[in-house]
Design an enzyme around this catalytic site. Structure first.
Site, short mmCIF file in Angstrom:
data_model
loop_
_atom_site.label_atom_id
_atom_site.label_comp_id
_atom_site.label_asym_id
_atom_site.label_seq_id
_atom_site.Cartn_x
_atom_site.Cartn_y
_atom_site.Cartn_z
N ASP A 12 -6.69 36.11 -27.52
CA ASP A 12 -7.40 35.13 -26.79
C ASP A 12 -8.59 36.03 -25.75
O ASP A 12 -7.58 36.79 -24.61
CB ASP A 12 -5.93 34.65 -26.02
CG ASP A 12 -7.03 33.15 -25.21
OD1 ASP A 12 -7.83 33.07 -25.37
OD2 ASP A 12 -5.81 32.69 -24.27
N ASP A 13 -9.48 35.78 -25.70
CA ASP A 13 -10.26 36.26 -24.94
C ASP A 13 -10.39 37.49 -24.58
O ASP A 13 -10.82 38.35 -24.46
CB ASP A 13 -10.47 35.90 -23.31
CG ASP A 13 -10.19 34.58 -22.99
OD1 ASP A 13 -10.88 34.41 -23.41
OD2 ASP A 13 -10.14 34.23 -21.69
N CYS A 50 -11.84 28.27 -25.79
CA CYS A 50 -10.67 29.14 -26.82
C CYS A 50 -10.70 27.61 -27.74
O CYS A 50 -10.48 27.69 -29.14
CB CYS A 50 -9.60 28.68 -26.11
SG CYS A 50 -9.81 29.64 -24.41
N ARG A 54 -10.83 27.18 -32.00
CA ARG A 54 -9.30 26.36 -32.20
C ARG A 54 -9.43 25.73 -32.81
O ARG A 54 -8.69 25.66 -34.46
CB ARG A 54 -7.94 26.72 -31.77
CG ARG A 54 -8.13 27.33 -31.29
CD ARG A 54 -6.75 28.52 -29.62
NE ARG A 54 -7.22 29.10 -29.57
CZ ARG A 54 -6.76 30.05 -28.87
NH1 ARG A 54 -5.98 30.02 -29.88
NH2 ARG A 54 -6.85 31.65 -28.74
N LYS A 112 -0.30 30.34 -28.53
CA LYS A 112 -1.13 29.48 -28.18
C LYS A 112 -1.76 28.00 -29.11
O LYS A 112 -2.20 28.56 -29.97
CB LYS A 112 -2.59 29.89 -27.40
CG LYS A 112 -2.97 29.00 -26.65
CD LYS A 112 -4.20 30.18 -25.62
CE LYS A 112 -5.27 29.02 -25.56
NZ LYS A 112 -6.03 30.01 -24.49
N HIS A 114 -3.09 24.91 -27.24
CA HIS A 114 -4.36 23.90 -26.71
C HIS A 114 -5.38 22.89 -27.55
O HIS A 114 -6.43 23.07 -27.60
CB HIS A 114 -5.27 25.06 -26.49
CG HIS A 114 -6.21 25.01 -25.05
ND1 HIS A 114 -7.25 26.42 -24.96
CD2 HIS A 114 -6.34 23.68 -24.84
CE1 HIS A 114 -7.78 26.19 -23.95
NE2 HIS A 114 -7.39 24.47 -23.42
N HIS A 217 -5.80 37.32 -22.54
CA HIS A 217 -6.37 36.02 -21.73
C HIS A 217 -5.64 36.16 -19.88
O HIS A 217 -4.76 36.51 -19.77
CB HIS A 217 -6.07 34.57 -21.63
CG HIS A 217 -6.31 33.26 -21.33
ND1 HIS A 217 -6.33 33.02 -20.08
CD2 HIS A 217 -7.59 32.47 -21.51
CE1 HIS A 217 -6.85 32.24 -19.76
NE2 HIS A 217 -7.67 31.70 -20.88
N ASP A 328 -11.06 34.26 -29.71
CA ASP A 328 -11.55 32.92 -30.08
C ASP A 328 -12.64 33.20 -29.71
O ASP A 328 -13.58 31.74 -29.26
CB ASP A 328 -10.38 32.68 -29.37
CG ASP A 328 -10.27 32.81 -28.07
OD1 ASP A 328 -10.17 33.30 -27.45
OD2 ASP A 328 -9.27 31.69 -27.07
N ASN A 329 -13.44 33.45 -28.65
CA ASN A 329 -14.30 33.67 -27.49
C ASN A 329 -15.02 35.40 -27.43
O ASN A 329 -13.61 35.81 -27.03
CB ASN A 329 -14.86 33.03 -27.36
CG ASN A 329 -12.98 33.13 -25.94
OD1 ASN A 329 -12.70 31.42 -26.22
ND2 ASN A 329 -13.14 33.78 -25.33
N LYS A 386 -17.89 34.37 -22.22
CA LYS A 386 -17.13 32.97 -22.46
C LYS A 386 -17.58 32.39 -21.64
O LYS A 386 -18.47 32.67 -20.71
CB LYS A 386 -15.84 33.61 -22.32
CG LYS A 386 -14.97 32.50 -22.76
CD LYS A 386 -13.32 32.36 -21.96
CE LYS A 386 -12.49 31.11 -22.41
NZ LYS A 386 -11.35 31.45 -21.92
#
Length: 556
Positions: A12-13, A50, A54, A112, A114, A217, A328-329, A386
């Site tokens: 994540d990130d 994010c 997904r 996660k 989301h 994150h 994810d980014n 991001k």
């Protein structure tokens, strides 16, 4: 032919160059091992944030179709209630975990989510036999949420639900997770538990496992032992790190030798957006410590990945497991513009509950982030980070490890083919021998998959994943991009861009520095036509505004 197992790992990130396999100094031996036995993709693209990524991952189609046309935390008045802007993974798609589940796969998730906060949108309703999930976009990594204990009020992000974690269909309060909870450790442990608790019938089935970390994150939190490993590593500042990583990326052949990185874009006068030389010694120490905390998080996540891979090896299941690792980014440079899970002012919240002193940073009662300069070191040579549709926001590290499919490639090979997160669903479905249901699924109309399976390309039946004349587009928060082949047009509103279309040749200019608008007007005009077609095809709400909640980014 035995159907493969699947393990999809999402960070994540995580920035493009944060792992050792992608040129970073952070200790990631387990991720590096996956790369050394597999393929690294250098031109793999996600969405710029994010939940849109997904949604694209699980559906195989565009986020504006799948329900996350914008993040649920940032609806604008013209978007709310429109198709594709539901704020959750909607019923216009057939998520591939549901298809695998129906085809006899044992489906597991830990991490996660989301993609929906209400019970009918939880993972257990979208194709997972067993799931342990963080529902919102972020949380304290130690499950320390003092505002819940004192006020009994849900944070602003959670609306009326007041739910952070769920296991299957059971709501779990953060304090019920125990004093030793840490997100990365807990997510890996739970996935191993699920794999270990399979009964005889379940072990006869192939499995699909989705391991979705919430690290690295913000808030930047990690065990002291992991953070200590990076004491002093970042004392020269983010620009020194950026140059070191760029050099290493070129040495590894991950970016061309001629690459010139885009300048760092840091808007505002807050400390973490100032150049390193403008900070006094105390503020430099604070900034460097945020990066140490970040690296500790990545190192810890890598160790948890190693635990899962080692379990599969011990069980004799690793050789038949198709493993993907991605972010994810791009790295997060906007310092909480992605809206925190806090009702009211974030700085009042931090002052009330948290201790961001230098000696306490990284612990459960600290709440820090690291800013655009460190993020730009991780996304270089890309522009921005991001939340932006420039390369810094959407080009992410990607590793594929499945020797039966890549045996003709040298282990550790680098692949420069363009690919997208939407390609994962059709690739997995083809390898599993599962057909997508067409336009109807369980009595409802569903959208077709927009991604392309990699199987023909990886088995050398085709020369590329996507045709050279195929157009691919991105949009989030009014930030737009359209790409066809080597050319990409980008529209970034002020204050981060000129608020007009710009044109780049990504082969010659991966850093998106040299605007070719005046030199190649016909090329830009063609891309704009493709953009208009994309807007129509996906139902994009034209005129979507940027988020209105940009936070004053002080965190000390």
């Amino acid at each position: 032919m035995t159907r493969p197992n699947f393990l999809v790992i999402v960070a994540d990130d995580l920035g493009f160059s944060d792992t050792g396999a992608f040129g970073g100094e952070i200790k990631t031996p387990n991720i590096d091992n996956l790369a050394s036995g597999g393929l690294r993709f250098t031109d793999f693209h996600a969405a710029s944030a994010c939940s849109p990524t997904r949604a694209m991952l699980l559906s195989g189609t565009d986020n504006h179709i799948a329900g996350i046309g914008t993040m649920a935390e940032s609806w604008t008045g013209d978007q709310k209630g429109k198709p594709g802007y539901e704020g959750y993974l909607n019923d216009r798609v057939a998520p591939f975990p549901e298809l695998l589940q129906a085809a006899g796969y044992h489906t597991l998730m830990s991490g996660k989510w989301h993609l929906g906060l209400t019970p009918e949108r939880w993972p257990c309703r979208r194709g997972f036999d067993r799931s342990f999930s963080l529902l919102p976009g972020a949380a304290n990594h130690y499950a320390w949420e003092p505002q819940l204990e004192e006020s009994k009020n849900a944070p602003g992000l959670l609306g009326e639900t007041n739910v952070f974690y769920v296991e299957n269909d059971k709501h779990i309060q953060p304090h019920e997770l125990g004093d030793d909870f840490y997100s990365s450790d807990a997510f890996a442990t739970k996935l191993i538990q699920y794999l270990d608790e399979r009964d005889a019938a379940e072990k006869e089935k192939p499995f699909f496992a989705y391991l979705a970390f919430s690290a690295p994150h913000w808030p930047l939190q990690a065990p002291d032992s992991d953070i200590r490993d990076y004491r002093g590593v970042y004392d020269e500042g983010p620009e020194a790190l950026r140059q070191h990583r760029l050099k290493r990326l070129k040495e590894l052949g991950l970016i061309p030798e001629h690459t010139v990185p885009h300048d760092v874009v840091a808007v505002g006068g807050h400390d973490l957006s100032r150049d390193w030389g403008e900070l006094d010694a105390e503020k430099q120490a604070f900034s460097a410590r945020t990066m140490e905390c970040y690296s500790g998080m990545v190192q810890n996540m890598d160790r948890q990945i190693g635990r899962v891979v080692e379990y599969l090896r011990e069980q004799g299941e690793l050789e038949n497991t198709f493993i993907l690792f991605m972010s994810d980014n791009g790295a997060e440079g906007l310092l909480l513009e992605a809206i925190p899970i806090i009702k009211g002012d974030v700085h009042d919240h931090i002052a009330q509950y948290y201790d961001n002193s230098l000696q306490n940073m990284g612990r459960k009662n600290s709440y820090v982030w690291y800013g655009p300069h460190w993020a730009s070191a991780a996304t270089a040579p890309g522009r921005l980070y991001k939340s932006f549709t420039t390369e810094g926001g959407i080009r992410v590290p990607f590793i594929l490890n499945y020797p039966p499919l890549t045996a003709h490639r040298h282990p550790g090979s680098i692949d420069h083919s363009f690919a997208t997160v939407m390609d994962i669903a059709p690739t997995i479905l083809e390898l599993a021998g599962v057909e997508y249901p067409g336009t109807t699924y369980r009595g409802r109309t569903v959208a077709p998959i927009r991604g392309k399976s990699w199987v023909p390309y990886l088995t050398e039946r085709t020369g590329s994943i996507h045709p050279d004349d195929a157009a691919m587009a991105w949009e989030l928060f009014g930030r737009q991009a359209i790409r066809k082949g080597r050319y990409k047009a980008v529209y970034i509103p002020r204050p981060y861009g000129p608020e007009r279309w710009q044109l780049y040749d990504l082969e010659q200019d991966p850093g998106e520095r040299d605007d070719l608008t005046d030199h190649l007007p016909d090329t830009l005009a063609d891309l704009i036509k493709e953009w208009d077609r994309y807007v129509y095809d996906v139902g994009l709400v034209v005129g979507s505004a940027q988020p209105s909640y940009v936070v004053d980014e002080k965190c000390s």
